[in-house]
Design a protein around this motif. Structure first.
Motif, PDB file in Angstrom:
ATOM      1  N   UNK A  42       0.834  -1.195   0.000  1.00 23.08           N
ATOM      2  CA  UNK A  42       0.000   0.000   0.000  1.00 23.08           C
ATOM      3  C   UNK A  42       0.873   1.250   0.000  1.00 23.08           C
ATOM      4  N   UNK A  43       0.498   2.203  -0.856  1.00 24.02           N
ATOM      5  CA  UNK A  43       1.156   3.507  -0.844  1.00 24.02           C
ATOM      6  C   UNK A  43       0.161   4.538  -0.325  1.00 24.02           C
ATOM      7  N   UNK A  44       0.454   5.108   0.814  1.00 24.01           N
ATOM      8  CA  UNK A  44      -0.384   6.140   1.419  1.00 24.01           C
ATOM      9  C   UNK A  44       0.128   7.491   0.945  1.00 24.01           C
ATOM     10  N   UNK A  45      -0.661   8.181   0.127  1.00 21.06           N
ATOM     11  CA  UNK A  45      -0.229   9.453  -0.449  1.00 21.06           C
ATOM     12  C   UNK A  45      -0.387  10.554   0.601  1.00 21.06           C
ATOM     13  N   UNK A  46       0.674  11.313   0.919  1.00 19.81           N
ATOM     14  CA  UNK A  46       0.568  12.381   1.912  1.00 19.81           C
ATOM     15  C   UNK A  46      -0.422  13.462   1.466  1.00 19.81           C
ATOM     16  N   UNK A  47      -1.053  14.104   2.432  1.00 23.64           N
ATOM     17  CA  UNK A  47      -1.998  15.166   2.121  1.00 23.64           C
ATOM     18  C   UNK A  47      -1.314  16.262   1.308  1.00 23.64           C
ATOM     19  N   UNK A  48      -1.985  16.711   0.262  1.00 17.58           N
ATOM     20  CA  UNK A  48      -1.428  17.741  -0.607  1.00 17.58           C
ATOM     21  C   UNK A  48      -0.670  17.198  -1.798  1.00 17.58           C
ATOM     22  N   UNK A  49      -0.398  15.892  -1.828  1.00 22.24           N
ATOM     23  CA  UNK A  49       0.281  15.267  -2.959  1.00 22.24           C
ATOM     24  C   UNK A  49      -0.717  14.425  -3.742  1.00 22.24           C
ATOM     25  N   UNK A  50      -0.303  13.999  -4.950  1.00 16.55           N
ATOM     26  CA  UNK A  50      -1.193  13.220  -5.811  1.00 16.55           C
ATOM     27  C   UNK A  50      -0.409  12.138  -6.519  1.00 16.55           C
ATOM     28  N   UNK A  51      -1.009  10.955  -6.605  1.00 22.40           N
ATOM     29  CA  UNK A  51      -0.419   9.835  -7.313  1.00 22.40           C
ATOM     30  C   UNK A  51      -0.933   9.825  -8.753  1.00 22.40           C
ATOM     31  N   UNK A  52      -0.059   9.757  -9.760  1.00 25.08           N
ATOM     32  CA  UNK A  52      -0.519   9.749 -11.161  1.00 25.08           C
ATOM     33  C   UNK A  52      -1.014   8.366 -11.580  1.00 25.08           C
ATOM     34  N   UNK A  53      -2.311   8.258 -11.857  1.00 22.43           N
ATOM     35  CA  UNK A  53      -2.913   6.983 -12.242  1.00 22.43           C
ATOM     36  C   UNK A  53      -2.834   6.793 -13.754  1.00 22.43           C
ATOM     37  N   UNK A  54      -3.282   5.610 -14.212  1.00 22.05           N
ATOM     38  CA  UNK A  54      -3.395   5.414 -15.656  1.00 22.05           C
ATOM     39  C   UNK A  54      -4.503   6.333 -16.177  1.00 22.05           C
ATOM     40  N   UNK A  55      -4.552   6.540 -17.496  1.00 18.83           N
ATOM     41  CA  UNK A  55      -5.333   7.618 -18.087  1.00 18.83           C
ATOM     42  C   UNK A  55      -6.784   7.634 -17.635  1.00 18.83           C
ATOM     43  N   UNK A  56      -7.493   6.517 -17.774  1.00 15.53           N
ATOM     44  CA  UNK A  56      -8.928   6.520 -17.462  1.00 15.53           C
ATOM     45  C   UNK A  56      -9.183   6.881 -16.006  1.00 15.53           C
ATOM     46  N   UNK A  57      -8.361   6.370 -15.112  1.00 14.86           N
ATOM     47  CA  UNK A  57      -8.566   6.647 -13.693  1.00 14.86           C
ATOM     48  C   UNK A  57      -8.187   8.088 -13.355  1.00 14.86           C
ATOM     49  N   UNK A  58      -7.187   8.603 -14.008  1.00  7.60           N
ATOM     50  CA  UNK A  58      -6.814  10.005 -13.803  1.00  7.60           C
ATOM     51  C   UNK A  58      -7.937  10.927 -14.271  1.00  7.60           C
ATOM     52  N   UNK A  59      -8.568  10.566 -15.367  1.00  4.01           N
ATOM     53  CA  UNK A  59      -9.707  11.343 -15.848  1.00  4.01           C
ATOM     54  C   UNK A  59     -10.843  11.343 -14.830  1.00  4.01           C
ATOM     55  N   UNK A  60     -11.120  10.171 -14.242  1.00  2.00           N
ATOM     56  CA  UNK A  60     -12.166  10.082 -13.218  1.00  2.00           C
ATOM     57  C   UNK A  60     -11.796  10.905 -11.990  1.00  2.00           C
ATOM     58  N   UNK A  61     -10.544  10.850 -11.575  1.00  2.00           N
ATOM     59  CA  UNK A  61     -10.085  11.586 -10.401  1.00  2.00           C
ATOM     60  C   UNK A  61     -10.359  13.082 -10.555  1.00  2.00           C
TER      61      UNK A  61
END
Length: 455
Positions: A392-411
């Motif tokens: 598991x990667x817990x993303x710190x508050x204020x940061x963002x994890x780059x997802x694959x295209x479709x999921x990034x669009x949903x985000x």
């Protein structure tokens, strides 16, 4: 036979035109996405009373492994006992209420650091430092029996750990109903998180996340690159209590006017979104070669069963690797089933792989924020699972994890939607017939949260 397999229930499920909409309310009040009062009712009537996934069994594989589950201002621990059973307890010492666990760890026993009261992995009170209870030794021993950690219901299914804060909750099997039989043949318990396994904050209500993955209507606007692979007009639906599942064949209608070679090229493009398909493509091409002429060309007219060939190739490929797909229908090999397990679990799955998304209310109770947990699940032979498992990667508050295209669009889209939902001049959102699962989902939500709730 296909008809002997549980998945046929979805293969033969009704399409939109066959669904009776009489009982559905197609307007959803917008205040349930931003109202603190509604969020408070959700907390008390839904979240503190329903089964919810807190982790996977392989998150705590060894005796004494434990993890903390937090929801709003509440905290529990789940731990694997010496008898290999996973149990859940309120994260509070019975002496003065001190929270003694945080995060994840391993222990032979739980010792509260405040006054050194200690508990076994089964929750029983083991020892009290310098006890000074009034009365006899027998009375103290009796007190020990009463002062173990407060246990809450914990059960497992498909390698997921489910916890219910309600100590009087019905069994998990009763809550999941038909979903147990329908999901069982995928052998999810043999899959592991692979590639990405991320939890981060997102600026929207937790239900915005669940809504986004219950309809294909938004594909044309948000995911135009998926139009060729998804045809929502062919979706089939099955409702299982508060839960639901939908499925649509890969591109059967969208590619109907294309040439056979164009359709073959589209199938070869599927691994960009569904990587496990890639391993079956050499077998697919070998089966397809039987339909090519001496020059390697497919016939200009006539039917070549591309979809059937892909399914045959995928079945052969998975069986060669060691995955038992005997309980899956042909459609379950190639087509995604889109599952919602109420209240906050979404799973896209077909043979050998899936994408899991869960949404949780923000711990500060702000209905305009939540956490989502996104996880790719992949089947590997047993000897390869440990080395391929993605932590598991817990993303710190204020940061963002780059997802694959479709999921990034949903985000991005979900946060835009929350900004609009907060406009109090708009009292409701309007659903189309293509969003029947949202109508069903919000009806289930109302049955838990509204004053006349039967739950």
């Amino acid at each position: 036979m296909q008809r002997d397999k549980p998945g046929r229930l979805v293969d033969e499920g009704p399409r939109i035109a066959q669904i009776d909409f009489t009982g559905y309310r197609m307007r959803v009040p917008t205040d349930r996405y931003y109202s603190p009062e509604f969020a408070e009712r959700e907390r008390d009537r839904l979240w503190l009373r329903t089964w919810q996934i807190v982790g996977r069994c392989d998150d705590i594989p060894e005796t004494g492994d434990w993890l903390e589950y937090k929801l709003f201002d509440q905290s529990w621990i789940v731990v694997r006992g010496r008898d290999d059973k996973i149990r859940g307890f309120v994260n509070a010492c019975r002496h003065r209420g001190n929270a003694f666990c945080e995060g994840k760890g391993h222990a032979a026993r739980f010792t509260c650091p405040y006054h050194n009261w200690s508990y076994g992995l089964d929750g029983k009170l083991l020892a009290v430092a310098r006890p000074d209870f009034d009365g006899t030794l027998e009375e103290f021993v009796g007190a020990k029996e009463e002062l173990g950690l407060i246990e809450v219901p914990v059960e497992t299914f498909a390698c997921f750990i489910f916890l219910n804060p309600d100590r009087d909750a019905p069994p998990l099997s009763e809550f999941l109903g038909e979903a147990v039989e329908l999901l069982g043949p995928y052998r999810i318990e043999e899959m592991i998180p692979y590639g990405f396994n991320v939890r981060e904050e997102i600026a929207c209500n937790w239900k915005v996340v669940l809504d986004a993955f219950q309809e294909g209507y938004h594909i044309q606007g948000v995911h135009p690159e998926l139009v060729a692979a998804m045809d929502e007009s062919q979706e089939r639906y099955v409702f299982c209590g508060d839960h639901s599942v939908a499925t649509a064949p890969f591109g059967s209608s969208n590619l109907g006017d294309s040439s056979l070679e164009e359709q073959v090229a589209a199938i070869h493009g599927l691994p960009a979104t569904f990587p496990a398909v890639a391993d079956s493509l050499p077998r697919f091409d070998k089966l397809l070669a039987n339909y090519r002429d001496a020059d390697g060309k497919l016939p200009a007219s006539g039917e070549v069963p591309l979809r059937t060939l892909l399914q045959q190739a995928m079945r052969q490929s998975w069986e060669a690797k060691g995955l038992d797909v005997g309980g899956l229908t042909d459609n379950q090999l190639s087509d995604n089933h889109f599952w919602i397990l109420f209240p906050n679990f979404f799973l896209t799955i077909h043979a050998g792989e899936g994408t899991l998304i869960m949404a949780f209310p923000h711990e500060d109770g702000d209905p305009n924020r939540c956490y989502w947990h996104v996880q790719n699940l992949q089947w590997f032979p047993p000897e390869e699972r440990a080395t391929n498992r993605t932590p598991l990667r817990q993303v710190p508050e204020g940061e963002h994890y780059p997802y694959f295209l479709a999921l990034e669009q949903d985000y991005e889209q979900m946060q835009h939607q929350q900004r609009g939902l907060r406009n109090k001049a708009q009292p409701f959102l309007t659903l189309t017939r293509q969003e029947v699962r949202l109508a069903h989902y919000h009806a289930a939500l109302s049955s838990w949260v509204e004053p006349e709730s039967p739950h």
